[in-house]
Design a protein around this motif. Structure first.
Motif, PDB file in Angstrom:
ATOM      1  N   ILE A 163      28.162  13.584  14.768  1.00 38.38           N
ATOM      2  CA  ILE A 163      28.910  14.105  15.925  1.00 38.38           C
ATOM      3  C   ILE A 163      28.870  15.635  15.929  1.00 38.38           C
ATOM      4  CG2 ILE A 163      31.213  14.332  16.928  1.00 38.38           C
ATOM      5  CD1 ILE A 163      31.743  11.443  15.937  1.00 38.38           C
ATOM      6  N   ALA A 164      29.097  16.236  14.764  1.00 39.08           N
ATOM      7  CA  ALA A 164      29.092  17.700  14.666  1.00 39.08           C
ATOM      8  C   ALA A 164      27.736  18.265  15.066  1.00 39.08           C
ATOM      9  CB  ALA A 164      29.446  18.117  13.243  1.00 39.08           C
ATOM     10  N   VAL A 170      29.873   9.997  21.630  1.00 41.72           N
ATOM     11  CA  VAL A 170      30.141   8.668  21.079  1.00 41.72           C
ATOM     12  C   VAL A 170      29.872   7.598  22.131  1.00 41.72           C
ATOM     13  CG1 VAL A 170      31.906   7.156  20.089  1.00 41.72           C
ATOM     14  CG2 VAL A 170      31.789   9.552  19.392  1.00 41.72           C
ATOM     15  N   SER A 171      30.265   7.857  23.366  1.00 43.89           N
ATOM     16  CA  SER A 171      30.098   6.847  24.422  1.00 43.89           C
ATOM     17  C   SER A 171      28.619   6.639  24.763  1.00 43.89           C
ATOM     18  CB  SER A 171      30.873   7.255  25.673  1.00 43.89           C
ATOM     19  OG  SER A 171      30.307   8.406  26.269  1.00 43.89           O
ATOM     20  N   ARG A 178      38.037   4.384  14.025  1.00 44.08           N
ATOM     21  CA  ARG A 178      37.272   4.545  12.789  1.00 44.08           C
ATOM     22  C   ARG A 178      37.022   3.183  12.163  1.00 44.08           C
ATOM     23  NH1 ARG A 178      37.631   5.091   7.242  1.00 44.08           N
ATOM     24  NH2 ARG A 178      36.366   6.765   6.338  1.00 44.08           N
ATOM     25  N   ARG A 179      35.770   2.864  11.923  1.00 43.89           N
ATOM     26  CA  ARG A 179      35.413   1.605  11.276  1.00 43.89           C
ATOM     27  C   ARG A 179      35.552   1.738   9.755  1.00 43.89           C
ATOM     28  NH1 ARG A 179      30.208  -1.313  13.002  1.00 43.89           N
ATOM     29  NH2 ARG A 179      29.256   0.298  11.690  1.00 43.89           N
ATOM     30  N   PRO A 180      35.658   0.615   9.035  1.00 48.16           N
ATOM     31  CA  PRO A 180      35.747   0.681   7.568  1.00 48.16           C
ATOM     32  C   PRO A 180      34.552   1.397   6.928  1.00 48.16           C
ATOM     33  CG  PRO A 180      36.336  -1.502   8.349  1.00 48.16           C
ATOM     34  CD  PRO A 180      35.828  -0.751   9.539  1.00 48.16           C
ATOM     35  N   LEU A 190      28.880   6.497  15.291  1.00 42.35           N
ATOM     36  CA  LEU A 190      28.441   7.791  14.776  1.00 42.35           C
ATOM     37  C   LEU A 190      29.350   8.274  13.650  1.00 42.35           C
ATOM     38  CD1 LEU A 190      27.660   9.735  18.089  1.00 42.35           C
ATOM     39  CD2 LEU A 190      26.089   8.398  16.671  1.00 42.35           C
ATOM     40  N   THR A 191      28.757   8.933  12.655  1.00 42.28           N
ATOM     41  CA  THR A 191      29.541   9.597  11.615  1.00 42.28           C
ATOM     42  C   THR A 191      29.973  10.964  12.120  1.00 42.28           C
ATOM     43  OG1 THR A 191      27.622  10.665  10.631  1.00 42.28           O
ATOM     44  CG2 THR A 191      28.165   8.429   9.847  1.00 42.28           C
TER      45      THR A 191
END
Length: 236
Positions: A23-24, A11-12, A49-51, A18-19
């Motif tokens: 990520i997975a 993520v960084s 977590r964003r909307p 990222l969803t």
């Protein structure tokens, strides 16, 4: 723990949120494990977590960064000295410490007369053999301790001018006193010079040094004087 760190690293390093599915895939994890890790990291504040359903780094990452800076136990006047040095010279000023065979940048005050050096930023480890910060601090060590430090950290070549053998570095440092300003010209980055000096009392652990960088290979004598004055101020 290692899987959670992999998630944070992905993520960084991403230039966009990222969803969980992304990520997975990037972390090589199955989807259910990724959902569990992401929910836990969100709960702890390390992800947000964003909307829209994707994820950014959370505020706890910044908190841990500030905890790390506090752990450096910087001298109380360090930031004031750094910013004053940068303001009066126009050059970027650096503070670093040497402890447990690691050279770590503990503070940076940017100046317009210096280039941005992405490898010399707060919290990053630096190469002692190729930087003025490292050379200044190695002057405070006995010769045998310098060799042991170099054996542990290695002597990576950054530019054609980088010393890559202990004998080359000893030729530079031999005969210098630990309170002298030491310079490197194009050894860490081409067309960049740095000057560094150990802070008075640098035989304690951790040991500290100040440095400035210049665009080009010349370091004006008056900048070296300001650097020595700043180190004296910081050392009391």
């Amino acid at each position: 723990m290692s899987r959670a760190l992999r998630v944070l690293e992905e993520v960084s390093q991403s230039d966009r949120p990222l969803t969980v599915k992304v990520i997975a895939r990037r972390c090589g994890l199955n989807l259910s494990t990724s959902y569990h890790l992401v929910r836990t990291l969100c709960y702890e504040g390390y992800l947000h977590r964003r909307p829209t359903g994707d994820y950014l780094l959370g505020p706890q990452v910044a908190e841990r960064f500030h905890d790390m800076l506090d752990a450096f136990r910087r001298p109380p006047e360090a930031w004031a000295v750094l910013t004053h040095l940068a303001a009066t010279t126009g050059h970027t000023a650096y503070l670093a410490r040497l402890a447990d065979s690691r050279l770590v940048v503990a503070g940076v005050a940017e100046g317009p007369a210096s280039p941005y050096l992405e490898d010399l930023q707060t919290g990053l480890e630096a190469a002692p053999h190729a930087t003025a910060l490292g050379k200044a601090l190695m002057l405070t060590l006995p010769r045998e301790a310098r060799r042991a430090l170099l054996a542990e950290t290695g002597m990576r070549r950054f530019t054609p001018a980088t010393p890559v053998r202990p004998e080359e570095l000893e030729a530079e440092l031999g005969g210098m006193r630990e309170d002298q300003v030491v310079e490197e010209h194009g050894q860490f980055r081409e067309e960049v010079a740095c000057a560094g000096v150990a802070v008075a009392g640098a035989t304690a652990d951790p040991r500290w040094a100040l440095a400035i960088s210049t665009r080009g290979l010349d370091i004006p004598p008056w900048v070296r004087r300001r650097l020595r004055e700043a180190a004296a101020d910081l050392g009391g």
